[in-house]
Design a protein around this motif. Structure first.
Motif, PDB file in Angstrom:
ATOM      1  N   ARG A 123       9.365   4.574  13.060  1.00 17.38           N
ATOM      2  CA  ARG A 123       9.362   4.443  11.595  1.00 17.38           C
ATOM      3  C   ARG A 123       9.075   3.016  11.176  1.00 17.38           C
ATOM      4  N   GLN A 124       9.633   2.087  11.939  1.00 17.01           N
ATOM      5  CA  GLN A 124       9.410   0.678  11.633  1.00 17.01           C
ATOM      6  C   GLN A 124       7.938   0.344  11.833  1.00 17.01           C
ATOM      7  N   ARG A 125       7.399   0.861  12.924  1.00 17.37           N
ATOM      8  CA  ARG A 125       6.005   0.593  13.242  1.00 17.37           C
ATOM      9  C   ARG A 125       5.091   1.153  12.156  1.00 17.37           C
ATOM     10  N   PHE A 126       5.444   2.323  11.617  1.00 19.10           N
ATOM     11  CA  PHE A 126       4.604   2.960  10.601  1.00 19.10           C
ATOM     12  C   PHE A 126       4.926   2.480   9.200  1.00 19.10           C
ATOM     13  N   ASP A 127       5.913   1.567   9.070  1.00 19.64           N
ATOM     14  CA  ASP A 127       6.224   1.057   7.747  1.00 19.64           C
ATOM     15  C   ASP A 127       6.896   2.131   6.886  1.00 19.64           C
ATOM     16  N   LEU A 128       7.590   3.067   7.525  1.00 23.59           N
ATOM     17  CA  LEU A 128       8.175   4.177   6.783  1.00 23.59           C
ATOM     18  C   LEU A 128       9.617   3.924   6.402  1.00 23.59           C
TER      19      LEU A 128
ATOM     20  N   GLN B 132       7.706   1.322  -3.085  1.00 22.77           N
ATOM     21  CA  GLN B 132       7.149   0.121  -2.436  1.00 22.77           C
ATOM     22  C   GLN B 132       5.978   0.485  -1.538  1.00 22.77           C
ATOM     23  N   GLN B 133       6.145   1.596  -0.812  1.00 24.45           N
ATOM     24  CA  GLN B 133       5.061   2.040   0.065  1.00 24.45           C
ATOM     25  C   GLN B 133       3.816   2.376  -0.751  1.00 24.45           C
ATOM     26  N   LEU B 134       4.035   3.051  -1.895  1.00 22.18           N
ATOM     27  CA  LEU B 134       2.911   3.437  -2.749  1.00 22.18           C
ATOM     28  C   LEU B 134       2.193   2.204  -3.277  1.00 22.18           C
ATOM     29  N   LEU B 135       2.989   1.233  -3.760  1.00 21.72           N
ATOM     30  CA  LEU B 135       2.380   0.024  -4.319  1.00 21.72           C
ATOM     31  C   LEU B 135       1.557  -0.716  -3.275  1.00 21.72           C
ATOM     32  N   SER B 136       2.126  -0.854  -2.086  1.00 21.42           N
ATOM     33  CA  SER B 136       1.373  -1.599  -1.072  1.00 21.42           C
ATOM     34  C   SER B 136       0.133  -0.811  -0.648  1.00 21.42           C
ATOM     35  N   TYR B 137       0.251   0.528  -0.698  1.00 13.10           N
ATOM     36  CA  TYR B 137      -0.923   1.349  -0.367  1.00 13.10           C
ATOM     37  C   TYR B 137      -2.029   1.126  -1.398  1.00 13.10           C
ATOM     38  N   LEU B 138      -1.652   1.182  -2.681  1.00 10.52           N
ATOM     39  CA  LEU B 138      -2.657   0.999  -3.733  1.00 10.52           C
ATOM     40  C   LEU B 138      -3.245  -0.409  -3.688  1.00 10.52           C
ATOM     41  N   GLY B 139      -2.377  -1.372  -3.382  1.00  9.80           N
ATOM     42  CA  GLY B 139      -2.843  -2.753  -3.282  1.00  9.80           C
ATOM     43  C   GLY B 139      -3.910  -2.902  -2.221  1.00  9.80           C
ATOM     44  N   ARG B 140      -3.633  -2.283  -1.067  1.00  9.25           N
ATOM     45  CA  ARG B 140      -4.601  -2.362   0.023  1.00  9.25           C
ATOM     46  C   ARG B 140      -5.883  -1.620  -0.338  1.00  9.25           C
ATOM     47  N   LEU B 141      -5.691  -0.492  -1.053  1.00  8.70           N
ATOM     48  CA  LEU B 141      -6.840   0.316  -1.470  1.00  8.70           C
ATOM     49  C   LEU B 141      -7.771  -0.503  -2.358  1.00  8.70           C
ATOM     50  N   ALA B 142      -7.166  -1.287  -3.263  1.00  5.29           N
ATOM     51  CA  ALA B 142      -7.950  -2.100  -4.193  1.00  5.29           C
ATOM     52  C   ALA B 142      -8.832  -3.089  -3.443  1.00  5.29           C
ATOM     53  N   GLN B 143      -8.340  -3.490  -2.264  1.00  5.85           N
ATOM     54  CA  GLN B 143      -9.148  -4.420  -1.466  1.00  5.85           C
ATOM     55  C   GLN B 143     -10.101  -3.680  -0.523  1.00  5.85           C
ATOM     56  N   GLY B 144     -10.195  -2.389  -0.732  1.00  2.00           N
ATOM     57  CA  GLY B 144     -11.113  -1.602   0.096  1.00  2.00           C
ATOM     58  C   GLY B 144     -10.569  -1.298   1.480  1.00  2.00           C
TER      59      GLY B 144
END
Lengths: 324, 524
Positions: A56-61, A67-79
């Motif tokens: 879980r730690q490795r997968f950031d879960l 928080q997971q959603l925000l970081s996902y969208l943030g990364r998405l914005a950078q392609g």
């Protein structure tokens, strides 16, 4: 409205749709019970608390969902589509590896189904009530109603296992070391069965639709006028009836072309076709969130793109239609 | 329109061309080189890098690349591999391994005692939870010289000598992994390096994994086959069809449904073997959730046990390939006792017990296993059995993630499971029943929540005793206790038959079957 501003507006709309899709997918997939750690543990046949926690730690879960959603969208914005948990590789690479196979399959099937579907539909409408019509409508009904999965398996059993004419699985002959034209022909052989099976279903839809649409158009006044002008029957059929009757078919085909990319799951599974549909299905079963969301996003983008293309094709089929 | 039409005609012509060029595959298959073996693989493993890949498919591929110090025959007796000799002191406190000289890793570096120490003490200990438990009994792992390894124990751990195969403690290249973070991801770059008979060549995700013969393998004359391809074919029916059409030579156990095994077995030139599962001895049973108040009374658990028709399960659903279990120990595991068996099906007696207990039709949630048709049918049959005895049963269908999550959170009443026993009660069986293994969040071990001080003590005695006679006594007693308490309902002694072309000889030659490596196989 000029074409450029139309496309810009549609592009913005498209991006908004994709963002919405990304968020919704994220929430939906996290709502299902279980996570990638449980799947990996389940497959490995032994796991302790420490092992699961490490995963879980490795997968950031282990962080809260928002928080997971925000970081996902943030990364998405950078392609950045992230890394696949399971396959330990960047999602974009995995998708790009698989996309050509899927595009090859779906585009072949799409072209084939449209070509034969429209031809058969037109033929049936011209011989409405006669044996040709009965034959075509019966077969359309049959292929529309039969589960794709079953047709696919039967095709493998007949043409691959029994007759030995065509390969029943895979993208190419592994280990044959073909290159250039020989490799192209080898891939083409592997492509035949999956393409035919996938095309049959859509062919049935287009045939029925073309037939109905043509019969409807054939009774309209402008067709009578065309005939009164003394045009040949063939010309009336091609330039007046078919051209107008094609519009609803184009609408439907445009919608389906995008969906076909993601919807080839069954075909890709049965024929072990290394495409994106299978990638999506496996990612779902394994709760491989990043990969799943990535494939969703890419297939959704293709659907959005095809919708845009459909609008363009409209104006080609019927120049009176404006982009608005 | 004109452009469109031309494009359409062109594509139609191309399609027609595709059809015309297709050659009969049967003709091609005959001219194919005979130094290739094609193996079906599913699911596609996450990784085949030794240590990180704990799943069956990982080991099926990786067992050809990496090796252990020992191999085991079908009686689970150790055979040499990277260790040529080994001694165990009389009190079972000191193990000494003499390593083979002249062995090199695939990248050319020599294999020595430091690699072995690293692999045993650090590498697998941090990566494999199963090994981690066993290593608690270890005092020290030392290299006495460049080719001798000595392991000293803190306490006797009787099954210890059974841990050194490639699927449990594989040898990992120290020079690659010593300074890496072992708790993180498997290394995504760099070659996959072992000492094994095959070298990693290529992995086309979603399609196949290609291994090639290790020319410098340390055992003369093997491997006999030059190329091994593992083909990823996701659909079970397609795997059977691929085998039938001649494109696949080996269907490893579990890759096709049992009804297909029975069908394929009848084809000419096809062999089926149930061997190669002796070490794993997989067994299926029904967890009973002991936390459910409904199951507190032992008679309720007996009613379930009496309702289930294990013989029908074995004959009908598993096509006779999986014999009915007689108790908590599968007969392939040492210390199996014939003296105590769980009672056979007795529907009337089960119904009578329910009446006695005043069962008011509370719904029992039965959790199936999402591993294909055979498991679905098993769940349906058990549900039918329970309904006939008067239970009210609801079948809970889930995918793998859902099933694992429900089991780890104890969210079920009865649940199907199957687990490996690893050749010794202390390794595979005890973890399912001892109370110290009740851990919420883990999908394995004592998920049912069975607690018995007597069973705990007996299992402890069995694992810490050096004398086989005394171990046998403890384990015979524990089998009786578990059956008396109906700790679970034991269903089947599984084995997963391997279907292969009979022209392949010596395909399976160890107690871990195809997970060992197919280096010794040849084609007639």
């Amino acid at each position: 409205m000029n074409k450029l501003s139309f496309f810009l507006r549609r592009l913005v709309q498209g991006f908004a749709t994709l963002l919405l899709i990304a968020v919704m997918n994220f929430m939906l997939i996290h709502a299902a019970p279980g996570d990638p750690a449980t799947v990996l543990a389940g497959e490995s046949g032994s796991a302790d608390e420490q092992f699961l926690q490490e995963l879980r730690q490795r997968f950031d879960l282990d962080r809260p969902l928002p928080q997971q959603l925000l970081s996902y969208l943030g990364r998405l914005a950078q392609g950045d589509l992230g890394d696949s948990y399971r396959q330990q590789a960047p999602v974009i690479d995995l998708i790009m590896d698989r996309l050509p196979a899927t595009l090859l399959l779906t585009i072949s099937a799409f072209v084939l189904s449209l070509l034969f579907g429209v031809t058969l539909g037109a033929w049936a409408s011209r011989h409405v009530g006669k044996w040709q019509d009965t034959l075509i409508t019966t077969f359309s009904m049959l292929f529309y109603a039969t589960p794709l999965y079953w047709v696919a398996l039967m095709a493998v059993l007949v043409f691959s296992v029994q007759l030995g004419w065509l390969p029943g699985f895979g993208f190419e002959t592994v280990g044959a070391g073909y290159s250039g034209l020989a490799r192209g022909l080898d891939i083409a052989q592997h492509l035949v069965l999956p393409t035919l099976v996938l095309a049959l279903f859509y062919m049935a839809i287009y045939a029925r639709m073309t037939r109905a649409s043509m019969l409807e158009v054939a009774h309209q006044d402008f067709v009578k006028t065309a005939r009164a002008k003394g045009l040949s029957e063939g010309r009336v059929l091609r330039s007046h009836i078919l051209r107008n009757a094609l519009l609803p078919v184009v609408t439907l085909a445009g919608m389906q072309a995008g969906a076909m990319v993601g919807g080839a799951v069954l075909i890709e599974t049965v024929f072990a076709w290394p495409g994106i549909g299978r990638l999506l299905f496996e990612a779902l079963a394994q709760r491989d969130y990043a990969l799943l969301l990535g494939t969703f996003l890419v297939t959704a983008s293709i659907a959005v793109l095809f919708n845009l293309l459909t609008d363009v094709v409209y104006t080609l089929v019927d120049p009176r239609i404006e982009l608005s | 329109m004109h452009i469109n039409r031309r494009t359409l005609i062109a594509s139609a012509a191309t399609t027609a061309g595709f059809m015309a060029t297709s050659l009969p595959l049967h003709a091609m298959a005959q001219s194919a080189p005979s130094n290739v073996i094609n193996v079906a693989l599913f699911p596609e493993p996450t990784t085949i890098t030794v240590g990180w890949g704990q799943t069956g498919p990982s080991q099926l591929v990786g067992g050809n690349i990496n090796e252990g110090l020992l191999r085991y025959d079908d009686k689970l007796q150790p055979m040499p591999c990277l260790a040529t000799a080994w001694t165990v002191s009389k009190d079972q406190m000191v193990y000494t391994f003499t390593l083979k000289k002249g062995v090199t890793w695939h990248d050319g570096k020599p294999f020595d005692a430091q690699d072995a120490v690293f692999s045993i003490d650090k590498f697998t200990r941090s990566l494999n939870p199963r090994v981690r438990v066993a290593m608690q009994s270890v005092e020290s792992v030392k290299a006495l010289d460049s080719h001798t390894v000595e392991i000293r124990m803190k306490e006797v751990f009787a099954p210890f000598i059974g841990l050194f195969d490639s699927s449990t403690i594989p040898m990992a290249p120290r020079h690659l992994y010593e300074n890496t973070d072992l708790s993180g991801k498997p290394p995504s770059t760099g070659p996959i390096i072992g000492t094994g008979p095959y070298k990693y060549k290529e992995w086309v995700r979603g399609s196949y994994i290609h291994l090639v013969r290790n020319e410098k393998y340390h055992e003369a004359g093997i491997p006999k086959i030059d190329n091994v391809y593992f083909h990823v074919i996701p659909d079970a029916a397609s795997r059977a069809a691929a085998f039938e059409s001649g494109k696949i030579d080996v269907l490893p156990g579990g890759t096709v449904e049992y009804f297909d095994v029975a069908r394929l077995a009848k084809l000419p030139g096809v062999a089926v073997s149930s061997k190669g599962w002796e070490k794993f001895a997989p067994m299926a049973w029904l967890w009973i959730n002991h936390r459910n108040p409904l199951f507190q009374d032992v008679r309720m658990r007996q009613a379930i046990e009496l309702a289930v028709d294990r013989d029908a399960l074995s004959k009908v659903v598993w096509q006779g390939y999986a014999p009915a279990a007689t108790g908590p120990f599968p007969s392939q595991v040492p210390f199996y006792s014939k003296a105590v068996v769980q009672p056979k099906r007795d529907k009337a007696k089960a119904a009578k017990l329910l009446q006695e207990l005043g069962y008011k039709g509370q719904t029992i949630r039965l959790l199936g296993l999402p591993f294909g048709e055979t498991w679905n049918r098993s769940a349906e049959l058990v549900r039918q059995n329970l309904l006939e005895a008067g239970f009210k049963v609801e079948l809970v269908a889930t995918d793998l993630a859902g099933s694992v999550s429900k089991q780890s959170n104890w969210d079920f009443d009865l649940a199907f499971t199957y687990m490996f026993q690893y050749g010794d009660p202390a390794l595979g069986i005890s973890r399912n029943y001892v109370s110290s293994e009740i851990k919420k969040g883990s999908p394995f071990n004592n998920v049912g929540g069975y607690q018995s001080a007597k069973a705990d003590a007996l299992f402890f005695r069995g694992s810490r005793e050096a004398d086989p006679q005394k171990r046998a006594e403890a384990y015979a007693e524990v089998q009786k206790t578990l059956i008396d308490d109906v700790a679970a309902v034991w269903l089947l002694e599984l084995n997963f038959p391997t279907v292969y072309r009979s022209k392949i000889t010596n395909l399976i030659n160890s107690g871990i079957g195809l997970n060992d490596s197919i280096a010794r196989a040849s084609i007639r």
